[in-house]
Write a protein that holds these residues in place. Sequence first.
Motif, short mmCIF file in Angstrom:
data_model
loop_
_atom_site.label_atom_id
_atom_site.label_comp_id
_atom_site.label_asym_id
_atom_site.label_seq_id
_atom_site.Cartn_x
_atom_site.Cartn_y
_atom_site.Cartn_z
N GLY A 189 -13.14 7.18 -13.12
CA GLY A 189 -12.71 6.50 -14.32
C GLY A 189 -11.21 6.48 -14.55
N GLN A 190 -10.44 6.97 -13.57
CA GLN A 190 -8.99 7.02 -13.74
C GLN A 190 -8.27 6.31 -12.59
OE1 GLN A 190 -7.38 10.93 -14.56
NE2 GLN A 190 -9.17 11.56 -15.74
N ASP A 191 -6.99 5.99 -12.83
CA ASP A 191 -6.14 5.41 -11.79
C ASP A 191 -5.33 6.50 -11.12
OD1 ASP A 191 -7.08 2.95 -12.49
OD2 ASP A 191 -5.21 2.23 -13.40
N ALA A 192 -5.26 6.45 -9.81
CA ALA A 192 -4.37 7.33 -9.04
C ALA A 192 -3.27 6.45 -8.46
CB ALA A 192 -5.14 8.03 -7.93
N THR A 193 -2.03 6.85 -8.64
CA THR A 193 -0.89 6.03 -8.21
C THR A 193 -0.29 6.56 -6.91
OG1 THR A 193 -0.37 5.45 -10.49
CG2 THR A 193 1.36 5.12 -8.86
N VAL A 194 -0.10 5.64 -5.96
CA VAL A 194 0.51 5.97 -4.67
C VAL A 194 1.51 4.88 -4.31
CG1 VAL A 194 0.15 6.35 -2.21
CG2 VAL A 194 -1.54 7.18 -3.84
N ASN A 195 2.74 5.25 -4.00
CA ASN A 195 3.75 4.31 -3.54
C ASN A 195 4.11 4.63 -2.10
OD1 ASN A 195 4.04 2.89 -6.05
ND2 ASN A 195 5.17 4.66 -6.83
N LEU A 196 4.19 3.59 -1.27
CA LEU A 196 4.40 3.77 0.16
C LEU A 196 5.55 2.90 0.65
CD1 LEU A 196 0.63 3.53 1.10
CD2 LEU A 196 1.98 5.62 1.20
N SER A 197 6.15 3.30 1.78
CA SER A 197 7.27 2.55 2.35
C SER A 197 7.03 2.28 3.83
CB SER A 197 8.58 3.33 2.19
OG SER A 197 8.89 3.54 0.83
N LEU A 198 7.34 1.05 4.26
CA LEU A 198 7.22 0.66 5.65
C LEU A 198 8.56 0.13 6.16
CD1 LEU A 198 3.85 -1.32 5.55
CD2 LEU A 198 4.24 0.82 6.78
N VAL A 199 8.83 0.37 7.43
CA VAL A 199 10.04 -0.17 8.07
C VAL A 199 9.60 -1.22 9.08
CG1 VAL A 199 12.06 0.33 9.47
CG2 VAL A 199 11.27 2.00 7.77
N ARG A 200 10.05 -2.46 8.88
CA ARG A 200 9.64 -3.56 9.75
C ARG A 200 10.48 -3.61 11.01
NH1 ARG A 200 10.06 -9.83 8.00
NH2 ARG A 200 12.20 -9.43 8.67
N GLY A 201 9.81 -3.84 12.14
CA GLY A 201 10.51 -3.95 13.41
C GLY A 201 10.25 -5.29 14.06
#
Length: 222
Positions: A189-201
């Motif tokens: 019933g809750q939101d879990a927050t995750v932020n991610l980063s990618l490096v494009r090649g």
Amino acid sequence: MGDCILKSLALVAVAVGIANAAPAGRVVGKVTVTEASGKPASAEVIVYVVGFPEKGTDGTAATITQKGRTFVPDLVAITVGESVTFPNGDPFLHNVFSQSSTRKFDLGSFKKGESKEKSFPKSGVVDVYCNIHPEMAATILVLPNKRHTRAAADGTFTLDGVPPGTWTVFAYARRAAKPASAPVTVIAGQDATVNLSLVRGAEPPHVNKFGEKYKNSTTTYR
């Protein structure tokens, strides 16, 4: 004795039903994509959760069209057991194939208006190419459950229906050096927050289905 067994099975069935009906949570967040220099970049990104199995739907789950000597889209996600169709929308032949260990296949040459289909019984990454046109490349992510989504143009995403527990969230882009990942704890019933980063090649090079350099190509796709 028989009545006891039936009662025990009934209790197990009720317990399983309650577990399956347990309220789920959501995983929300944003994926940031940059060049190696740190400059902002754009990319198609699939976000998914691993750590628990879930049955996919029967039949075709995605379509990758061959159009203008490109695969459209060039990145799709499906669940184990699902299929992908490959219609040819160009006025010339294509030969879709993969040498990936997850699913090796060769659909042969087929013309405009024709379509081929392939099922994927094992999870993993499947890189797909055309044996005639070296510039064509796509990736199929075969995932263990249905908790996957395509990030929006601004990088935001929402994964609905994630069961409670501690899992791992991944973000995948075709030209990224590697996927980004982070642990996440989901509460019903809750939101879990995750932020991610990618490096494009750059687009990784490849060879044709025979393991050879493409003919009439100045680039070594290997």
